[in-house]
Design a protein around this motif. Structure first.
Motif, PDB file in Angstrom:
ATOM      1  N   GLY A 172     -41.491  -9.088 -20.883  1.00 29.40           N
ATOM      2  CA  GLY A 172     -42.403  -8.268 -21.677  1.00 29.40           C
ATOM      3  C   GLY A 172     -42.710  -8.901 -23.028  1.00 29.40           C
ATOM      4  O   GLY A 172     -43.863  -8.916 -23.475  1.00 29.40           O
ATOM      5  N   SER A 289     -45.432  -3.565 -20.951  1.00 27.29           N
ATOM      6  CA  SER A 289     -44.502  -3.919 -19.884  1.00 27.29           C
ATOM      7  C   SER A 289     -43.071  -3.936 -20.412  1.00 27.29           C
ATOM      8  O   SER A 289     -42.133  -3.595 -19.698  1.00 27.29           O
ATOM      9  CB  SER A 289     -44.867  -5.287 -19.285  1.00 27.29           C
ATOM     10  OG  SER A 289     -44.502  -6.350 -20.121  1.00 27.29           O
ATOM     11  N   ARG A 293     -40.108  -1.676 -18.887  1.00 28.84           N
ATOM     12  CA  ARG A 293     -38.819  -2.190 -18.444  1.00 28.84           C
ATOM     13  C   ARG A 293     -37.667  -1.358 -18.984  1.00 28.84           C
ATOM     14  O   ARG A 293     -36.758  -0.971 -18.256  1.00 28.84           O
ATOM     15  CB  ARG A 293     -38.671  -3.650 -18.880  1.00 28.84           C
ATOM     16  CG  ARG A 293     -39.500  -4.611 -18.046  1.00 28.84           C
ATOM     17  CD  ARG A 293     -39.680  -5.959 -18.760  1.00 28.84           C
ATOM     18  NE  ARG A 293     -40.185  -6.984 -17.874  1.00 28.84           N
ATOM     19  CZ  ARG A 293     -41.450  -7.136 -17.539  1.00 28.84           C
ATOM     20  NH1 ARG A 293     -42.356  -6.305 -18.013  1.00 28.84           N
ATOM     21  NH2 ARG A 293     -41.824  -8.113 -16.726  1.00 28.84           N
ATOM     22  N   THR A 316     -49.343   2.374 -12.306  1.00 29.24           N
ATOM     23  CA  THR A 316     -50.047   1.100 -12.138  1.00 29.24           C
ATOM     24  C   THR A 316     -51.409   1.306 -11.485  1.00 29.24           C
ATOM     25  O   THR A 316     -52.418   0.725 -11.912  1.00 29.24           O
ATOM     26  CB  THR A 316     -49.215   0.140 -11.271  1.00 29.24           C
ATOM     27  OG1 THR A 316     -47.891   0.034 -11.792  1.00 29.24           O
ATOM     28  CG2 THR A 316     -49.848  -1.246 -11.237  1.00 29.24           C
ATOM     29  N   GLY A 340     -49.425  -2.592 -17.704  1.00 28.20           N
ATOM     30  CA  GLY A 340     -48.220  -3.203 -18.247  1.00 28.20           C
ATOM     31  C   GLY A 340     -46.976  -2.384 -17.968  1.00 28.20           C
ATOM     32  O   GLY A 340     -45.924  -2.928 -17.605  1.00 28.20           O
ATOM     33  N   ALA A 343     -46.202  -3.001 -14.337  1.00 29.38           N
ATOM     34  CA  ALA A 343     -45.698  -4.348 -14.086  1.00 29.38           C
ATOM     35  C   ALA A 343     -44.271  -4.496 -14.593  1.00 29.38           C
ATOM     36  O   ALA A 343     -43.422  -5.105 -13.928  1.00 29.38           O
ATOM     37  CB  ALA A 343     -46.612  -5.374 -14.753  1.00 29.38           C
ATOM     38  N   GLY A 344     -43.996  -3.948 -15.759  1.00 27.18           N
ATOM     39  CA  GLY A 344     -42.645  -4.022 -16.297  1.00 27.18           C
ATOM     40  C   GLY A 344     -41.636  -3.248 -15.471  1.00 27.18           C
ATOM     41  O   GLY A 344     -40.537  -3.724 -15.184  1.00 27.18           O
TER      42      GLY A 344
END
Length: 421
Positions: A172, A289, A293, A316, A340, A343-344
């Motif tokens: 990230g 992201s 996470r 997403t 993001g 994706a994270g």
């Protein structure tokens, strides 16, 4: 699934003679595993999935302008790297399971750094670009979280989700910082200097800390013990229904996310944004992201993983749908933020679910197989979006279709059973 802890006051992390306090808890900052997390975090920040993937879009127009290559042709380089990475990942995973992550990470990171630096020397036609992308794909997952996740998973149980999430924070940070750095260098000094700068960053962040701290904890904590762990064999994993559900969701997610991320900058500049604002959107995607996470790591340690995965996949899909209709800086920022987060979150979910369903015995091999499908999908996404633009002059229709497909696949998470390890 739990990793056995020795009661002795000091154990060996591995045969590298690193003394570790075994009485320290996963919850304590002094626990050696958190040093491994920090080294892995910075290694991932400089690795394939962050430095190469997230900066790729800012080089599309400069390379096209320099050499006259179409966007589809440039995207094919990304596809070559992704396909090669996918084909090699199960082999890398098997080597990691057999020899440990350290002995794979260090040589792969060295070759990876040299390949990034060599992109600054492109002169002899698109075949040179494709060859370099092939090399990057061959060593990419030895310099990314596939390799680091094995080491992390041997050090953590109760806080595994959080530990994996903090490793992915590196990706990230890279996704947030590196596109802006690359675009800034391109603006001032050109794309060759930008690739040279990225290679220097990979060299400084990737190798030293990985050499110093990346260790795998043995199953029983002893210096000369085998690093075998409990769980399913890779053959048993490949025959299991949960493995293929996780892989199918990942496949559709990868087509959608990698396509959107790779074409984010040219899409937004086509719609009137400046190159600086487009790079800023890419950086915001990286920043969100990072948030994704950390959030997902916290959620995974407290809630059932497939339910967390459903929420992240849905976010997403919404972000990709909004990107298809983005017509200004504000809508671009919102779409990038949602993509993001997804994706994270996805980056932490897959290794977490694999450890919970299949244990650590063949973790890296199974993770490598999922990467084969992830990378194949990652190759498809940028190419079909590049083709869609070259044919129709627009990304909108295909992005809408991809968003719908991902939304449908997100519901497959409810088919996953309770954990078995």
């Amino acid at each position: 699934m739990s990793v056995h802890r020795e009661p002795a006051s000091v154990i060996e992390a591995d045969s590298m003679h690193v003394a570790v306090d075994a009485t320290a808890s996963e919850l304590e900052p002094s626990y050696y595993g958190w040093r491994v997390v920090l080294a892995a975090c910075l290694g991932v920040m400089a690795g394939f999935g962050s430095l190469f993937v997230y900066t790729f879009s800012v080089f599309v127009k400069p390379l096209s302008g320099q050499f006259g290559w179409s966007r589809e042709a440039i995207s094919t380089g990304f596809a070559i790297a992704a396909v090669t990475l996918g084909l090699v990942s199960p082999v890398l995973g098997r080597l990691i399971d057999r020899f440990g992550p350290r002995r794979i990470i260090l040589p792969c990171m060295t070759v990876y750094v040299c390949a990034i630096l060599s992109l600054a020397l492109l002169r002899f036609g698109i075949w040179q670009f494709y060859l370099t992308c092939f090399v990057l794909g061959a060593v990419g997952n030895g310099a990314a979280h596939l390799a680091y996740s094995r080491s992390i998973s041997t050090w953590f149980d109760r806080r595994l989700g959080t530990a994996l999430a903090f490793v992915m924070v590196g990706a990230g940070l890279g996704a947030m910082i590196l596109p802006v750095v690359a675009q800034g260098v391109i603006t001032r000094s050109g794309w060759r200097a930008a690739y040279a700068s990225l290679g220097g960053i990979a060299l400084l962040l990737g190798l030293p800390l990985s050499w110093r701290y990346i260790r795998e904890r043995s199953a029983n904590g002893h210096k000369n013990a085998s690093t075998a762990h409990t769980g399913n064999s890779w053959q048993e994993g490949l025959r299991a229904f949960p493995f293929w559900i996780v892989t199918a969701i990942l496949f559709v997610s990868s087509i959608s996310m990698n396509g959107a991320i790779t074409h984010l900058s040219p899409l937004l500049t086509d719609r009137g944004l400046s190159t600086g604002n487009a790079a800023l959107c890419a950086a915001i995607l990286g920043g969100s992201s990072l948030v994704g996470r950390v959030l997902v790591g916290w959620l995974l340690d407290r809630f059932f993983g497939p339910h967390v995965a459903f929420a992240i996949n849905a976010v997403t899909a919404l972000g990709i749908f909004m990107l298809a209709r983005a017509d200004g800086f504000g809508s671009g920022v919102l779409a990038a933020t949602l993509i993001g987060i997804g994706a994270g979150g996805e980056a932490a979910i897959t290794p977490y679910l694999l450890t919970r369903y299949f244990g650590l015995r063949a973790f890296s091999t199974l993770y490598g197989v999922t990467w084969t499908f992830y990378a194949a999908a990652g190759a498809i996404g940028p190419i079909i979006l590049g083709r869609a633009f070259d044919v129709s002059g627009s990304y909108a229709s295909l992005l809408t279709l991809l968003a719908a497909a991902l939304g449908i696949m997100a519901m497959s998470n409810f088919l996953l059973p309770r954990y078995t390890n």
